[in-house]
Design a protein around this motif. Structure first.
Motif, mmCIF file in Angstrom:
data_model
loop_
_atom_site.group_PDB
_atom_site.id
_atom_site.type_symbol
_atom_site.label_atom_id
_atom_site.label_comp_id
_atom_site.label_asym_id
_atom_site.label_seq_id
_atom_site.Cartn_x
_atom_site.Cartn_y
_atom_site.Cartn_z
ATOM 1 N N SER A 126 1.091 -0.879 -0.212
ATOM 2 C CA SER A 126 0.453 -0.044 0.116
ATOM 3 C C SER A 126 1.131 1.114 -0.220
ATOM 4 O O SER A 126 1.679 1.126 0.748
ATOM 5 N N ALA A 127 0.610 2.013 -1.129
ATOM 6 C CA ALA A 127 1.353 3.354 -1.176
ATOM 7 C C ALA A 127 0.891 4.559 -0.069
ATOM 8 O O ALA A 127 1.223 5.530 -0.122
ATOM 9 N N SER A 128 0.136 4.449 1.116
ATOM 10 C CA SER A 128 -0.851 5.494 1.459
ATOM 11 C C SER A 128 -0.771 6.001 2.641
ATOM 12 O O SER A 128 -0.134 6.661 3.286
ATOM 13 N N ASP A 129 0.499 4.865 3.417
ATOM 14 C CA ASP A 129 2.000 5.523 4.142
ATOM 15 C C ASP A 129 2.753 5.765 4.477
ATOM 16 O O ASP A 129 3.809 5.038 3.904
ATOM 17 N N GLU A 130 3.320 7.111 3.340
ATOM 18 C CA GLU A 130 4.352 7.494 2.856
ATOM 19 C C GLU A 130 5.986 7.242 4.174
ATOM 20 O O GLU A 130 6.659 7.219 4.168
ATOM 21 N N SER A 131 5.553 7.093 5.443
ATOM 22 C CA SER A 131 6.306 7.530 6.482
ATOM 23 C C SER A 131 7.105 6.568 6.693
ATOM 24 O O SER A 131 7.694 5.710 7.590
ATOM 25 N N LEU A 132 6.084 5.172 6.216
ATOM 26 C CA LEU A 132 6.828 3.454 6.285
ATOM 27 C C LEU A 132 8.438 3.656 4.997
ATOM 28 O O LEU A 132 9.497 2.948 5.715
ATOM 29 N N THR A 169 1.832 -4.988 6.156
ATOM 30 C CA THR A 169 1.873 -4.030 5.068
ATOM 31 C C THR A 169 2.785 -2.974 5.031
ATOM 32 O O THR A 169 3.670 -3.057 5.499
ATOM 33 N N ALA A 170 3.139 -3.051 3.664
ATOM 34 C CA ALA A 170 4.307 -2.186 3.773
ATOM 35 C C ALA A 170 4.164 -1.145 2.297
ATOM 36 O O ALA A 170 3.586 -1.991 1.371
ATOM 37 N N ARG A 171 5.611 -0.639 2.203
ATOM 38 C CA ARG A 171 4.723 0.553 0.852
ATOM 39 C C ARG A 171 5.691 -0.288 -0.482
ATOM 40 O O ARG A 171 5.539 0.021 -1.257
ATOM 41 N N LYS A 172 6.870 -0.840 -0.256
ATOM 42 C CA LYS A 172 7.303 -1.820 -0.612
ATOM 43 C C LYS A 172 7.681 -3.706 -0.893
ATOM 44 O O LYS A 172 7.714 -3.658 0.630
ATOM 45 N N PRO A 173 8.170 -4.412 -1.201
ATOM 46 C CA PRO A 173 8.472 -5.571 -1.073
ATOM 47 C C PRO A 173 9.494 -5.641 -0.029
ATOM 48 O O PRO A 173 9.308 -6.660 0.989
ATOM 49 N N ALA A 174 10.375 -4.578 -0.284
ATOM 50 C CA ALA A 174 11.735 -5.334 0.897
ATOM 51 C C ALA A 174 10.541 -5.160 1.997
ATOM 52 O O ALA A 174 11.038 -4.771 2.925
ATOM 53 N N GLY A 175 9.920 -3.298 2.602
ATOM 54 C CA GLY A 175 9.478 -3.724 3.714
ATOM 55 C C GLY A 175 8.677 -5.114 4.253
ATOM 56 O O GLY A 175 8.873 -6.052 5.028
ATOM 57 N N LEU A 176 7.858 -5.782 3.310
ATOM 58 C CA LEU A 176 7.511 -6.777 3.441
ATOM 59 C C LEU A 176 8.528 -8.218 3.830
ATOM 60 O O LEU A 176 7.651 -8.386 4.926
ATOM 61 N N ASP A 197 10.821 2.922 2.140
ATOM 62 C CA ASP A 197 11.064 1.867 0.755
ATOM 63 C C ASP A 197 11.018 0.641 1.926
ATOM 64 O O ASP A 197 10.944 -0.681 1.269
ATOM 65 N N GLU A 198 11.473 0.545 2.901
ATOM 66 C CA GLU A 198 12.135 -0.416 4.046
ATOM 67 C C GLU A 198 11.189 -0.688 4.919
ATOM 68 O O GLU A 198 11.134 -1.959 6.111
ATOM 69 N N GLY A 199 10.632 0.181 4.754
ATOM 70 C CA GLY A 199 9.032 -0.139 6.000
ATOM 71 C C GLY A 199 7.824 -0.789 6.601
ATOM 72 O O GLY A 199 7.882 -1.393 4.928
ATOM 73 N N TYR A 200 7.745 -1.108 7.089
ATOM 74 C CA TYR A 200 6.493 -2.347 7.663
ATOM 75 C C TYR A 200 5.446 -1.929 8.688
ATOM 76 O O TYR A 200 5.669 -1.083 9.704
ATOM 77 N N ARG A 201 4.303 -2.316 8.690
ATOM 78 C CA ARG A 201 3.496 -2.394 9.689
ATOM 79 C C ARG A 201 2.856 -4.027 10.161
ATOM 80 O O ARG A 201 2.256 -4.912 9.058
ATOM 81 N N LEU A 202 3.034 -4.377 10.850
ATOM 82 C CA LEU A 202 2.550 -5.551 11.860
ATOM 83 C C LEU A 202 1.544 -5.714 12.241
ATOM 84 O O LEU A 202 1.461 -5.263 13.255
ATOM 85 N N GLU A 203 0.051 -6.049 11.603
ATOM 86 C CA GLU A 203 -0.661 -5.576 13.352
ATOM 87 C C GLU A 203 -1.401 -7.120 13.666
ATOM 88 O O GLU A 203 -1.541 -7.972 12.308
ATOM 89 N N SER A 204 -1.605 -7.690 14.469
ATOM 90 C CA SER A 204 -1.947 -9.906 15.180
ATOM 91 C C SER A 204 -3.308 -9.426 15.825
ATOM 92 O O SER A 204 -3.326 -8.157 17.307
ATOM 93 N N THR A 205 -4.245 -9.910 14.875
ATOM 94 C CA THR A 205 -5.858 -10.023 16.601
ATOM 95 C C THR A 205 -5.995 -11.290 15.979
ATOM 96 O O THR A 205 -5.394 -12.480 15.640
ATOM 97 N N GLY A 206 -7.738 -11.733 17.023
ATOM 98 C CA GLY A 206 -7.084 -13.460 17.042
ATOM 99 C C GLY A 206 -8.127 -13.617 15.791
ATOM 100 O O GLY A 206 -7.812 -14.743 15.391
ATOM 101 N N ASP A 207 -8.524 -12.807 14.438
ATOM 102 C CA ASP A 207 -8.983 -12.902 13.707
ATOM 103 C C ASP A 207 -8.024 -13.285 12.466
ATOM 104 O O ASP A 207 -8.244 -13.371 11.017
ATOM 105 N N GLY A 208 -6.956 -12.475 12.547
ATOM 106 C CA GLY A 208 -6.052 -12.275 11.271
ATOM 107 C C GLY A 208 -4.354 -11.937 12.135
ATOM 108 O O GLY A 208 -4.323 -10.810 12.681
ATOM 109 N N LEU A 209 -3.768 -11.834 10.197
ATOM 110 C CA LEU A 209 -2.402 -10.758 10.874
ATOM 111 C C LEU A 209 -2.208 -10.464 9.399
ATOM 112 O O LEU A 209 -1.994 -11.314 8.499
ATOM 113 N N THR A 210 -1.824 -9.694 9.333
ATOM 114 C CA THR A 210 -1.261 -8.754 8.189
ATOM 115 C C THR A 210 -0.441 -7.962 8.032
ATOM 116 O O THR A 210 -0.127 -7.179 9.387
#
Length: 535
Positions: free
Chosen positions: A110-116, A133-140, A118-131
């Motif tokens: 997702s290109a929406s969060d420029e603060s991440l 998200t990154a702007r670039k593949p390196a971040g993933l 080229d190498e940043g990511y966001r990891l969200e873990s809940t009982g329903d799933g884990l996501t």
């Protein structure tokens, strides 16, 4: 503020972390709770993430978990990589699919969060799933490394294990401090095979290193086939430190290393060390010697005695041919031309040679990189100097580096008494050297790249990043490499990725990685300064 987040991590480890799940095995106990209940804490990651928000239910992998991906080649490759890590130990099928679905693990661009970046990511873990998200593949990819560390250490094993595969609930938002985070392996003093280098690449990748500096040439050996100068390998590659049989990479094998590193988001930086550290070259071709006489091959560890003949036209034919062939094989932006310890080259000759060598690198479309002695010549625009000085480095040499930095030369910091992984931990350590001093685990961690050269006027904006060199004068096996890299490598990696950090907190996280290294079959030094978990 520097140090605030790591103190939060320490609290999570010591308190168990509000709202985080528990693991199923003793191998995940935090060091501070070896005699109590094992804790599976969101904050045990190395390098320390930029932001950790624990809370909510944990996510649990099951035999119905799928890995949902954006349908691009790079994201699919990352999904297959993740599945390849998880399948052997969990025994789950973990299909990688571009079909939409609920739950499971999602890898999203997702290109929406420029603060991440080229190498940043966001990891969200809940009982329903884990996501992830990154702007670039390196971040993933770096997010996947964090995910691995949040699962029980047994996930790294190659056979099916019995465990509850929980990821604690919460959100990690992360991006690196420096764009250059390097690990160097010296294959010139002792030769290491393609598979051995790949193994080290995988270890570097776990800690979000993104550069692999290959020291390919030195007095003791030349390790890459060059079509236009074939005796570099048949003669120069025929030995190594101590008199072993040496070895070299064919062009196909070098490409295999480059591609494998690329699949782990590491850029390969080849080093052709010149004009010193060149005995293997001079022994291969008499015409590159000033007196047209080739010296014998060399298998010792002394430095500073060899030099290319700066005034010979043949020398620059050689440099042009080698750089041309290496550049054609190397998709990355840098070629490292060494330049250190050229004690047998006069200052005027050194400047003359480095001027011409840098021009050749530019000619073939690459960025110049050299050891910090490059500052004694005239670094070209865009050049990067790798600083390997230490506490006892003379002020005049440090000032020279600072002067180059003030003119725009970027620095990669590799202080020998902090980041040289080949140095002894203690005077009793069997392997390693100690010319820069002893480098215990806490010393490798307890420094700040932003202020390391501030006393001579180097500002943080001149620091491109950090690299951990692993020289091999005394290291001949994979076990040798690992015992010297671990547990120091993760600390240097954290200095390159994270801001701030305090040893008393970090050593708790570090100790928690022992079970992971054991699961991966990594040999490591059980330093007495680290509170390792009890058996």
């Amino acid at each position: 503020m520097p140090g605030t987040l790591p103190r939060l991590f320490g609290a999570l480890l010591l308190l168990g972390g509000a709202g985080v799940g528990c693991s199923s095995g003793d191998d995940d106990a935090s060091p501070s709770q070896n005699e109590g209940k094992p804790v599976h804490a969101l904050g045990r990651v190395i390098p320390a993430p930029a932001s950790v928000e624990p809370g909510g239910s944990p996510y649990t992998l099951t035999n119905t978990t799928a890995i949902h991906i954006d349908d691009t080649r790079e994201v699919r490759a990352i999904g297959e990589y993740l599945a390849g890590v998880l399948r052997p130990s969990t025994g789950y099928p973990l299909p990688v699919t571009a079909e939409s679905g609920t739950g499971g693990i999602a890898l999203r661009l997702s290109a929406s969060d420029e603060s991440l970046g080229d190498e940043g990511y966001r990891l969200e873990s809940t009982g329903d799933g884990l996501t992830l998200t990154a702007r670039k593949p390196a971040g993933l990819f770096y997010g996947v490394q964090t995910l691995r560390q949040l699962l029980p250490a047994a996930v790294e094993k190659s056979t099916e294990q019995s465990a509850v595969w929980e990821v604690p609930g919460g959100t990690i938002t992360d991006s690196p401090r420096y764009s250059y985070r390097g690990g160097m392996i010296d294959v010139a003093r002792h030769f290491f095979t393609v598979d051995q280098v790949k193994r080290y690449i995988d270890q570097l990748a776990l800690y979000k290193i993104n550069k692999l500096h290959l020291h390919l040439t030195d007095d003791q050996g030349w390790r890459l086939a060059i079509d236009s100068w074939p005796k570099l390998t048949t003669v120069g590659g025929s030995t190594e430190t101590g008199g072993g049989e040496g070895g070299f990479y064919t062009k196909g094998q070098y490409t295999e290393i480059v591609e494998y590193a690329g699949s782990r988001f590491l850029e390969v930086i080849p080093e052709i060390d010149m004009p010193g550290h060149t005995n293997a070259i001079l022994a291969s071709y008499a015409e590159l010697n000033c007196k047209d006489t080739a010296p014998p091959l060399y298998t010792g560890i002394d430095v500073g005695f060899s030099s290319l003949c700066v005034d010979k036209p043949a020398t620059y034919d050689f440099v042009d041919d080698v750089i041309r062939e290496v550049a054609a094989l190397t998709p990355g932006k840098y070629i490292h031309i060494g330049g250190d310890e050229a004690d047998n080259t006069s200052h005027d000759d050194y400047v003359k040679f480095m001027d011409r060598a840098q021009a050749v690198v530019l000619k073939y479309g690459k960025t110049v990189m050299g050891w910090h002695q490059l500052a004694g010549a005239e670094p070209v625009a865009g050049a990067v100097a790798q600083y390997w000085g230490y506490d006892r480095t003379e002020a005049a040499e440090r000032d020279l580096v600072a002067g180059a930095a003030k003119k725009g030369t970027l620095l990669v910091l590799s202080p020998a008494d902090r980041t040289y992984l080949d140095h002894k931990y203690t005077s009793e350590t069997g392997l390693g050297l100690q010319w820069a001093g002893l480098v215990e685990v806490d010393r490798a961690y307890d420094w700040d790249p932003a202020t390391y050269l501030k006393d001579v006027g180097v500002e943080e904006g001149s620091v491109l990043g950090v690299e951990a060199p692993l020289w091999t004068e005394t290291l001949a096996t994979t076990s040798d490499l690992e015992v010297m890299a671990f547990p120091r490598l993760p600390g240097v990696a954290e200095r390159a990725w994270s801001t701030g950090g305090e040893w008393d907190e970090y050593k708790l996280r570090l100790a928690g990685h022992a079970a992971r290294w054991e699961a991966m079959g990594i040999k490591f030094y059980k330093s007495p300064v680290v509170p390792w978990p009890k058996p």
